[in-house]
Design a protein around this motif. Structure first.
Motif, PDB file in Angstrom:
ATOM      1  N   PRO A 188       0.809  -1.235   0.000  1.00  0.00           N
ATOM      2  CA  PRO A 188       0.000   0.000   0.000  1.00  0.00           C
ATOM      3  C   PRO A 188       0.837   1.277   0.000  1.00  0.00           C
ATOM      4  N   ILE A 189       2.001   1.234   0.648  1.00  0.00           N
ATOM      5  CA  ILE A 189       2.840   2.438   0.700  1.00  0.00           C
ATOM      6  C   ILE A 189       3.406   2.734  -0.687  1.00  0.00           C
ATOM      7  N   TYR A 190       3.831   1.679  -1.398  1.00  0.00           N
ATOM      8  CA  TYR A 190       4.318   1.876  -2.763  1.00  0.00           C
ATOM      9  C   TYR A 190       3.182   2.341  -3.673  1.00  0.00           C
ATOM     10  N   ARG A 191       1.973   1.804  -3.459  1.00  0.00           N
ATOM     11  CA  ARG A 191       0.829   2.199  -4.287  1.00  0.00           C
ATOM     12  C   ARG A 191       0.557   3.692  -4.163  1.00  0.00           C
ATOM     13  N   SER A 192       0.622   4.192  -2.940  1.00  0.00           N
ATOM     14  CA  SER A 192       0.362   5.628  -2.735  1.00  0.00           C
ATOM     15  C   SER A 192       1.427   6.478  -3.407  1.00  0.00           C
ATOM     16  N   PHE A 193       2.697   6.004  -3.373  1.00  0.00           N
ATOM     17  CA  PHE A 193       3.774   6.731  -4.062  1.00  0.00           C
ATOM     18  C   PHE A 193       3.530   6.744  -5.570  1.00  0.00           C
ATOM     19  N   ALA A 194       3.144   5.584  -6.124  1.00  0.00           N
ATOM     20  CA  ALA A 194       2.910   5.483  -7.564  1.00  0.00           C
ATOM     21  C   ALA A 194       1.767   6.396  -7.996  1.00  0.00           C
ATOM     22  N   CYS A 195       0.697   6.422  -7.205  1.00  0.00           N
ATOM     23  CA  CYS A 195      -0.438   7.301  -7.534  1.00  0.00           C
ATOM     24  C   CYS A 195      -0.028   8.766  -7.508  1.00  0.00           C
ATOM     25  N   TRP A 196       0.783   9.120  -6.507  1.00  0.00           N
ATOM     26  CA  TRP A 196       1.272  10.506  -6.411  1.00  0.00           C
ATOM     27  C   TRP A 196       2.065  10.886  -7.662  1.00  0.00           C
ATOM     28  N   GLN A 197       2.924   9.986  -8.113  1.00  0.00           N
ATOM     29  CA  GLN A 197       3.749  10.303  -9.279  1.00  0.00           C
ATOM     30  C   GLN A 197       2.926  10.347 -10.566  1.00  0.00           C
ATOM     31  N   VAL A 198       1.937   9.462 -10.670  1.00  0.00           N
ATOM     32  CA  VAL A 198       1.068   9.456 -11.852  1.00  0.00           C
ATOM     33  C   VAL A 198       0.276  10.753 -11.936  1.00  0.00           C
ATOM     34  N   ARG A 199      -0.127  11.302 -10.779  1.00  0.00           N
ATOM     35  CA  ARG A 199      -0.894  12.558 -10.766  1.00  0.00           C
ATOM     36  C   ARG A 199      -0.025  13.764 -11.124  1.00  0.00           C
ATOM     37  N   GLU A 207       1.964  11.000   3.023  1.00  0.00           N
ATOM     38  CA  GLU A 207       2.488  11.398   4.330  1.00  0.00           C
ATOM     39  C   GLU A 207       3.988  11.148   4.462  1.00  0.00           C
ATOM     40  N   LYS A 208       4.482  10.006   3.966  1.00  0.00           N
ATOM     41  CA  LYS A 208       5.905   9.659   4.127  1.00  0.00           C
ATOM     42  C   LYS A 208       6.826  10.620   3.383  1.00  0.00           C
ATOM     43  N   TRP A 209       6.287  11.333   2.383  1.00  0.00           N
ATOM     44  CA  TRP A 209       7.133  12.193   1.562  1.00  0.00           C
ATOM     45  C   TRP A 209       7.001  13.668   1.921  1.00  0.00           C
ATOM     46  N   PHE A 212       9.987  15.942   3.160  1.00  0.00           N
ATOM     47  CA  PHE A 212      11.001  16.474   2.239  1.00  0.00           C
ATOM     48  C   PHE A 212      10.553  17.799   1.627  1.00  0.00           C
ATOM     49  N   SER A 213      11.521  18.632   1.300  1.00  0.00           N
ATOM     50  CA  SER A 213      11.240  19.880   0.593  1.00  0.00           C
ATOM     51  C   SER A 213      10.735  19.571  -0.812  1.00  0.00           C
ATOM     52  N   LEU A 214      10.159  20.570  -1.472  1.00  0.00           N
ATOM     53  CA  LEU A 214       9.640  20.377  -2.839  1.00  0.00           C
ATOM     54  C   LEU A 214      10.751  19.971  -3.798  1.00  0.00           C
ATOM     55  N   GLU A 215      11.928  20.589  -3.644  1.00  0.00           N
ATOM     56  CA  GLU A 215      13.053  20.264  -4.531  1.00  0.00           C
ATOM     57  C   GLU A 215      13.508  18.824  -4.308  1.00  0.00           C
ATOM     58  N   ALA A 216      13.512  18.383  -3.034  1.00  0.00           N
ATOM     59  CA  ALA A 216      13.917  17.003  -2.745  1.00  0.00           C
ATOM     60  C   ALA A 216      12.911  16.014  -3.320  1.00  0.00           C
ATOM     61  N   ARG A 217      11.628  16.367  -3.272  1.00  0.00           N
ATOM     62  CA  ARG A 217      10.619  15.490  -3.871  1.00  0.00           C
ATOM     63  C   ARG A 217      10.847  15.354  -5.377  1.00  0.00           C
ATOM     64  N   LEU A 223      14.836  10.140  -9.652  1.00  0.00           N
ATOM     65  CA  LEU A 223      15.506   8.864  -9.380  1.00  0.00           C
ATOM     66  C   LEU A 223      14.538   7.681  -9.426  1.00  0.00           C
ATOM     67  N   LEU A 224      13.318   7.905  -8.942  1.00  0.00           N
ATOM     68  CA  LEU A 224      12.356   6.820  -8.770  1.00  0.00           C
ATOM     69  C   LEU A 224      11.199   6.931  -9.763  1.00  0.00           C
ATOM     70  N   ALA A 225      11.503   7.375 -10.981  1.00  0.00           N
ATOM     71  CA  ALA A 225      10.464   7.441 -12.011  1.00  0.00           C
ATOM     72  C   ALA A 225       9.925   6.037 -12.269  1.00  0.00           C
ATOM     73  N   LEU A 226       8.591   5.908 -12.329  1.00  0.00           N
ATOM     74  CA  LEU A 226       7.978   4.600 -12.553  1.00  0.00           C
ATOM     75  C   LEU A 226       8.398   4.024 -13.892  1.00  0.00           C
ATOM     76  N   ASN A 227       8.514   4.905 -14.902  1.00  0.00           N
ATOM     77  CA  ASN A 227       9.000   4.501 -16.227  1.00  0.00           C
ATOM     78  C   ASN A 227      10.526   4.531 -16.201  1.00  0.00           C
ATOM     79  N   ALA A 228      11.144   3.379 -16.349  1.00  0.00           N
ATOM     80  CA  ALA A 228      12.610   3.288 -16.225  1.00  0.00           C
ATOM     81  C   ALA A 228      13.336   4.221 -17.180  1.00  0.00           C
ATOM     82  N   SER A 229      12.765   4.445 -18.376  1.00  0.00           N
ATOM     83  CA  SER A 229      13.433   5.285 -19.375  1.00  0.00           C
ATOM     84  C   SER A 229      13.451   6.756 -18.979  1.00  0.00           C
ATOM     85  N   GLU A 230      12.639   7.145 -17.979  1.00  0.00           N
ATOM     86  CA  GLU A 230      12.565   8.548 -17.563  1.00  0.00           C
ATOM     87  C   GLU A 230      13.464   8.847 -16.363  1.00  0.00           C
TER      88      GLU A 230
END
Length: 714
Positions: A188-199, A207-209, A212-217, A223-230
């Motif tokens: 579930p924690i990874y799912r929430s991260f993936a949804c955040w990035q898709v949006r 909450e876990k993120w 961090f500052s906006l620049e750190a996010r 680094l953690l783009a869901l699409n490996a090519s990105e």
């Protein structure tokens, strides 16, 4: 292994195959106790263990036994680690190698402060393009494309797998916990991260993120783009080193300023983040952006101690660290110059001259440097035997002249066969002897593997008038061209450059080379934002320990030990010469002016600096140095120590990246806090500075320090 892999990877495969073939033929059976005295066990893994041992009959160097993380790392330490890990990954990826096991356990410390760290454990490393099978178990570092493979499926290895692990590792180091147990939809924690990035909305973090500052996010998105090519490259994240990563370090004004910056730039990696950031602004802030006003950022704060690393169901962090495993050897065979050139005679003047040149280069030099010398000698010998006569126009279309110097020029040219744009460096035969050309070419080739050193292609020839070799093109010119006279660059830009130059210098020095001409003119830009820069021009580069004569002309970058030589005197080259030039380069980049005309007594500005340093009082700076914060002045003391043996290494200054360098960025409270911190630590590089700093404190502040109370820095 070599199918579906680029030519550079195939070359790496051939080299590795040669090494393992030689090893298999010469693998001897013996017990550890025959040659080593076991001291302790450093760590164990699924397939074996690592021992700390003393080689019988050799000098033993004890490394401090400390885990990378016990109760967490503060942001400053993490930011010292990042450029070093990024540099190692970039080097591996340039060779077509994927590590596949980047994690905290495999980052080894050479000191407790993380000034020097090393990547280790290549048990899972394979060539890019190798087919990797599906896994039956996952750890938090495993990339989602590996986690999603079905049983029996395979994936072609790519460096993006290491980049994902790198991102998870940074998160763990900063927070003391993992972002998820596994990068799969059932977590579930990874799912929430993936949804955040898709949006694509950097401000609406789970909450876990939010810590961090906006620049750190944004950095974690890269680094953690869901699409490996990105996913970004390892070195791309150096651009984030100069901003705070922890949200609690930022005031509301700073956060709003960061949002304004993002909206104003309009070139965010994820375009949705820009619109989202703009939506957070007040009406008058939106108006100021509309007319092109720049948002300003507040000063950086001091980092906080992070929480302990929590245990995970699926992964445990090792409690042991060990010694160095990552030392790429360019040349393995042992031989002497006499053995190579035992048949050399005056009938072959070029080879004989190179022989004598090598003898001069390798006297008074450590064994590691001699190994580098042998490798360079092999390169230039092969080049001299195969140097062809041809004109540039036979194979290249001349586009424009990129630059000129005392000994030649550099052309931007298009290769007729491939259509690729390249830089062709031409050195006039009337000004440069052939052996000096060959040494520069050999040095350039041997250093080309580093991501912050300009790449030299194995193409060398001579024309009727010039010697020539081919390099990659730096599309944005030189660092010098970017610096405004008497203004300089903004601090953020300089702090993007410094780790990259430091990494290149550390790499050169580890191979026993001294550049001898570090200056902004020889720092090439791959983009105008200085996200990627490269050190170039190895015309003066020589091996450590080489004797160099005195010079009649001085520049602001020359170290005082070079300026003080009398006519006919000689000096043995040492990396400290580059460190001095590095310090002057940083000063020039920050201010747009030089600290002095020459580091000699007759120069009044240099005399003032020397007296300031001799008095060992960091607070009583001369006028030219008052524009810098106390911490920045200390940094310059480390780089520009009058005694060459007291200068720091290039990578040592990474510890200063997290503090402001300009004095105008600091409030009075911050300045006083810095002084208190210096006194409280009591381990300043220059002990006199501590006593001097204490004299600046108020009575109440001295009382607090006297009873050992911890003082918080504003």
């Amino acid at each position: 292994m070599a199918s579906n892999i680029q030519e550079v990877t195939k070359n790496t495969a051939r080299h590795v195959l040669q090494l393992i073939t030689q090893t298999s033929e010469n693998l001897k059976m013996m017990e550890v106790s025959e040659h080593f005295e076991t001291i302790q066990e450093l760590g164990t893994g699924s397939y074996g263990k690592v021992l700390l041992a003393r080689h019988r009959g050799s000098v033993f160097l004890r490394f401090k036994d400390s885990p990378l993380i016990t109760i967490g790392l503060n942001e400053d330490k993490v930011k010292r680690c990042i450029p070093q890990i990024a540099s190692a990954l970039e080097y591996m990826h340039s060779k077509g190698i994927v590590h596949r096991d980047i994690k905290l356990d495999n980052i080894l410390l050479m000191d407790i402060e993380c000034n020097t760290i090393k990547v280790a454990d290549f048990g899972l490393a394979k060539l890019q393009g190798t087919k990797a099978p599906s896994l039956s178990w996952f750890i938090p570092y495993t990339a989602p494309e590996l986690c999603s493979l079905k049983q029996g499926d395979q994936l072609l290895l790519h460096p993006s797998i290491d980049i994902w692990s790198f991102g998870v590792m940074i998160y763990a180091a900063l927070t003391g916990s993992f972002p998820w147990n596994e990068a799969k939809g059932r977590d579930p924690i990874y799912r929430s991260f993936a949804c955040w990035q898709v949006r694509k909305d950097v401000t609406l973090a789970p909450e876990k993120w939010k810590k961090f500052s906006l620049e750190a996010r944004k950095m974690f998105w890269d680094l953690l783009a869901l699409n490996a090519s990105e996913r970004c490259s390892a070195m791309d994240i150096l651009k984030y080193l100069h901003v705070p990563w922890k949200a609690e370090m930022l005031s509301e004004n700073h956060t709003r300023s960061t949002v304004k910056q993002m909206a104003n730039r309009g070139n965010d990696v994820h375009s949705g983040a820009t619109a989202s950031a703009a939506s957070c602004l007040l009406p008058d802030e939106k108006t100021s952006l509309a007319i092109g006003a720049e948002g300003t950022t507040a000063a950086l704060g001091m980092s906080q101690i992070c929480h302990g690393l929590c245990s995970s169901k699926v992964w445990r962090t090792s409690k042991k660290t060990g010694c160095d495993y990552f030392i790429p050897q360019l040349f393995q065979e042992e031989f002497t110059p006499c053995e190579v050139y035992k048949d050399s005679t005056s009938e072959d003047p070029v080879r004989y001259h190179l022989h004598l040149h090598f003898i001069r280069m390798t006297s008074n030099i450590k064994e590691l440097t001699k190994s580098t010398g042998r490798h360079v000698l092999q390169l230039i010998t092969q080049t001299s035997e195969n140097l062809k006569l041809m004109e540039v126009s036979e194979h290249f279309d001349h586009i424009q002249e990129l630059g000129t110097g005392s000994y030649g020029k550099v052309l931007l040219a298009k290769h007729c066969g491939s259509g690729k744009h390249l830089a062709v460096k031409l050195l006039g035969k009337k000004k440069v002897q052939m052996d000096n050309f060959l040494v520069e070419y050999g040095m350039s080739i041997s250093l080309s593997g580093h991501p912050n050193i300009i790449r030299t292609h194995e193409v060398a020839f001579h024309t009727s008038r010039d010697y020539a070799f081919v390099q990659e093109v730096a599309t944005a010119g030189t660092l010098y061209s970017l610096i405004k006279p008497n203004v300089g660059l903004n601090e953020d830009t300089v702090k993007r450059c410094v780790p990259q130059i430091a990494s290149a210098l550390e790499y050169m020095h580890s191979k026993g080379m001294v550049h001898r001409d570090i200056k902004p003119d020889n720092i090439l830009l791959m983009d105008f934002e200085c996200n990627i820069i490269k050190v170039a021009d190895f015309g003066l580069t020589r091996l450590q320990g080489t004797e160099v004569p005195s010079i009649s002309r001085f520049t602001p970058y020359r170290a005082p030990e070079l300026c003080s030589r009398k006519q006919g005197d000689q000096l043995l080259l040492h990396p400290s010469i580059d460190i001095w030039a590095f310090g002057v380069t940083i000063y020039f980049a920050m201010t747009g002016s030089f600290p002095w005309k020459g580091a000699e007594r007759r120069d009044p500005m240099y005399r003032d600096f020397a007296w300031w340093q001799v008095r060992k009082d960091v607070t009583l700076a001369s006028e030219k140095w008052k524009k810098f914060s106390l911490e920045a002045r200390q940094m310059f003391w480390d780089l520009l120590a009058l005694n060459a043996s007291e200068r720091c290494s290039a990578m040592d200054i990474l510890k200063y990246l997290c503090v402001p360098w300009k004095a105008e960025m600091l409030s009075e409270n911050h300045t006083r806090g810095t002084i208190i911190q210096m006194v409280y630590r009591g381990n300043d590089v220059h002990s006199g500075a501590t006593a001097s700093a204490a004299s600046c404190l108020l009575p109440g502040e001295k009382t607090l320090l006297a009873i050992g109370a911890e003082v918080e820095i504003a």
